[in-house]
Design a protein around this motif. Structure first.
Motif, mmCIF file in Angstrom:
data_model
loop_
_atom_site.group_PDB
_atom_site.id
_atom_site.type_symbol
_atom_site.label_atom_id
_atom_site.label_comp_id
_atom_site.label_asym_id
_atom_site.label_seq_id
_atom_site.Cartn_x
_atom_site.Cartn_y
_atom_site.Cartn_z
ATOM 1 N N ASN A 148 69.155 19.616 15.454
ATOM 2 C CA ASN A 148 68.769 20.904 14.875
ATOM 3 C C ASN A 148 67.852 20.697 13.671
ATOM 4 O O ASN A 148 68.247 20.095 12.668
ATOM 5 C CB ASN A 148 70.022 21.682 14.453
ATOM 6 N N THR A 149 66.617 21.166 13.769
ATOM 7 C CA THR A 149 65.654 21.009 12.677
ATOM 8 C C THR A 149 65.331 22.336 11.992
ATOM 9 O O THR A 149 64.543 22.372 11.047
ATOM 10 C CB THR A 149 64.344 20.404 13.209
ATOM 11 N N SER A 150 65.921 23.409 12.451
ATOM 12 C CA SER A 150 65.664 24.730 11.870
ATOM 13 C C SER A 150 66.731 25.052 10.806
ATOM 14 O O SER A 150 67.889 24.651 10.952
ATOM 15 C CB SER A 150 65.704 25.785 12.984
ATOM 16 N N PRO A 151 66.369 25.705 9.725
ATOM 17 C CA PRO A 151 65.078 26.345 9.420
ATOM 18 C C PRO A 151 64.142 25.462 8.603
ATOM 19 O O PRO A 151 63.063 25.908 8.207
ATOM 20 C CB PRO A 151 65.497 27.567 8.603
ATOM 21 N N ALA A 152 64.543 24.207 8.326
ATOM 22 C CA ALA A 152 63.714 23.355 7.462
ATOM 23 C C ALA A 152 62.323 23.155 8.055
ATOM 24 O O ALA A 152 61.321 23.209 7.340
ATOM 25 C CB ALA A 152 64.408 22.013 7.247
ATOM 26 N N LEU A 153 62.262 22.942 9.379
ATOM 27 C CA LEU A 153 60.979 22.757 10.045
ATOM 28 C C LEU A 153 60.643 24.022 10.819
ATOM 29 O O LEU A 153 61.469 24.568 11.543
ATOM 30 C CB LEU A 153 61.020 21.564 11.001
#
Length: 587
Positions: A179-184
């Motif tokens: 999970n890369t959201s919401p950072a990316l």
């Protein structure tokens, strides 16, 4: 705002073992001039010493910027991320973990004293330790980017991951499961392959490799590239236009190395983006020699090259005896007293499935004695010095003509060899890009097998266009894509003419390296002499070497070839490489 380009690679400017490392030494820094860019790579503590790199001025500063734990199938692994800024201001993020990246001197090979080699892998893919490192690294990259982005270490929220070879290809899959959201905000993945190799996890793989693959959601028994190519955001790229063609058309690749990838290349696309040059593009002789060469007068250039040939003799005379007594070379003292005799230079890592040392040695056996001198500087591979016995035998059989330096030469000696030798010889069985441009930068024409990027880098001598003895019809069809028979030659290309059945059988036997499975170990050349394919290769190579000897006797023609080789360098500019990546892969 442009996305931040992240070069994800197992080699970098700080740890280079071949073509990938050479590219990473240039491309990221050049790319950073047109937008935000960084490098992400494993930290192999045993041979990447950041303190030493800082003292040498290659690193401005470095520091630990992040630590986290990576949970894989219930097992927690600590990860540390170290930021290093190079002399040009480019940032490299090293991913470190105590349980991974422990190779003692090269991540691609087994720990190996060249004098006491381990049995090599049965194909060009290394064993499970490399697989474990590759999959763990791929799992660590998304979390690393997320945390660095949240902390403001890397600007922006849009990222383009430029993956290199199968070792980092699984990052594309990792971005699907981590999970890369919401950072990316957005992520895209593109892939460049620098060789035809691939890897899969299976039931007999190590438990750690199987755990990492399961965490990534990769299926067993299907290769990494089979599973990753369909989820990329652009066609696959490789490092020369001609190698891209060969990957989809040459028997070695379509039948041996990567038949399983052919449908994916067709469906997703495969493009060749030529590398730029490695090394200095400056004219390797005096300004006066250049001025007159531009007017068609090559005599001053010829005189300067002649002097380099004499200097080579002086340097070798002063060092050969010491190297022989120390066991650092094979063969009697090389007779370089007559500058009329050409000196051929053969160098590079020994890979029995790629580099073609055996082809060149067999070709030399076919030449009359006394016509030339040969200097070999091989870097022993997985077969160690034992695997290079055929080179030692050649040096013994051709005393005064052949000398082999299987250990690293002193820098001053190597420089004299590079400057003073008459031709660089590359007998490559395949070559994604090649080193012909490096020879031109040093003032050497090239003799090379017509394969991969070498086809684009060598404008062949007129006889290559006219005689099947040197360059067969199949090879000429390759060359016609890039050169016209009237263009000024920069070297000599050779290529055998072989039937499909002979190619299939020959390549299977060559890649199998069956001679290495006997006890005692067999001889590479003896094992391959019965192959029609190998015999044809060696025959065309011998004819090419003889043609080079004849060209050298005509010093004006030879000097013109040196000049035109240097002039060809302008075709390989990193600006062109960057523009094609940006327009054909990044958008």
């Amino acid at each position: 705002m442009k996305p931040t380009v992240v070069f994800v690679t197992f080699e970098s400017e700080f740890s280079s073992y071949g073509g990938l490392g050479a590219v990473m030494n240039v491309l990221p820094s050049a790319m950073s001039e047109s937008g935000p860019c960084c490098v992400m790579t494993p930290l192999f503590d045993s041979f990447i010493d950041l303190d030493s790199l800082k003292k040498a001025g290659k690193v401005q500063r470095f520091s630990s910027v992040l630590a986290f734990s990576l949970l894989i199938r219930g097992q927690s692994y600590p990860v540390e991320v170290i930021e290093a800024i190079n002399a040009k201001g480019l940032c490299t993020y090293f991913i470190s973990s105590d349980d991974f990246f422990t190779a003692p001197n090269n991540p691609y090979t087994n720990p190996c004293n060249p004098a006491f080699p381990l049995d090599p892998y049965r194909n060009p893919i290394n064993p499970d330790k490399l697989t474990e490192d590759a999959l763990f690294f791929s799992l660590a990259v998304p979390t690393t980017i997320v945390e660095l982005s949240k902390d403001g270490k890397i600007p922006g929220r849009d990222f383009l991951f430029h993956l290199q070879d199968w070792e980092t290809a699984a990052v594309a899959q990792a971005l699907k499961v981590v999970n890369t959201s919401p950072a990316l905000r957005s992520t895209r993945c593109v892939l460049t392959i620098h060789n035809p190799y691939d890897k899969a996890v299976h039931d007999m793989s190590s438990a750690r490799a199987r755990d990492c693959a399961a965490q990534l959601g990769l299926q067993q028994h299907r290769s990494f590239l089979e599973q990753v190519i369909p989820i990329l955001d652009a066609p696959v790229s490789t490092v020369s236009r001609n190698f891209a063609h060969e990957l989809q058309n040459e028997v070695l690749h379509t039948q041996i190395f990567c038949p399983h990838l052919q449908k994916f290349f067709k469906q997703n696309g495969l493009i060749g983006i030529d590398n730029g040059i490695f090394g200095n593009a400056a004219f390797p002789f005096s300004d006066e020699a250049l001025t007159l060469a531009l007017q068609g007068n090559f005599h001053p250039l010829q005189k300067e090259k002649w002097e380099r040939r004499r200097k080579l003799a002086d340097v070798m005379n002063g060092s050969q005896q010491h190297l022989l007594e120390g066991g650092a070379s094979w063969g009697e003292l090389l007779d370089l007293s007559d500058p009329v005799i050409p000196v051929f230079f053969v160098l590079g890592r020994d890979d029995p499935r790629q580099k073609g040392y055996d082809v060149i040695v067999e070709a030399i056996h076919a030449l009359p004695k006394g016509q030339a001198r040969f200097i070999f500087t091989p870097m022993p591979g997985d077969e160690g010095l034992i695997g290079l016995k055929f080179l030692e035998d050649l040096a013994r059989q051709r005393p005064g003509e052949v000398q082999v330096f299987p250990f690293r030469l002193d820098e001053s000696v190597f420089h004299a060899v590079q400057q003073g030798c008459s031709f660089l010889v590359m007998g490559s069985l395949y070559e994604p890009f090649g080193a012909a441009t490096e020879a031109y930068s040093a003032g050497m024409p090239v003799v090379a097998r017509a394969t991969g990027g070498l086809v684009q880098q060598v404008a062949p001598h007129a006889e290559c266009w006219q005689s099947d003895r040197v360059l067969g019809a199949y090879g000429r069809e390759f060359v016609k894509r890039y050169y016209h028979p009237d263009e000024a030659p920069t070297g000599i290309l050779f290529r055998e003419q072989a039937a499909f059945a002979d190619e299939v059988e020959g390549w299977r036997r060559i890649v199998d390296c069956g001679y290495w499975n006997t006890n005692p170990k067999g001889d590479r050349i003896v094992d391959r002499r019965s192959l029609t394919l190998f015999h044809s290769m060696a025959k065309s190579a011998a004819n090419a070497l003889q043609l080079a000897i004849d060209v050298y006797r005509d010093q004006e023609q030879y000097a013109a070839m040196i000049y035109h080789g240097w002039a060809l360098l302008k075709q390989f500019q990193w600006d062109n490489t960057i523009r094609r990546y940006q327009t054909e892969l990044y958008q």
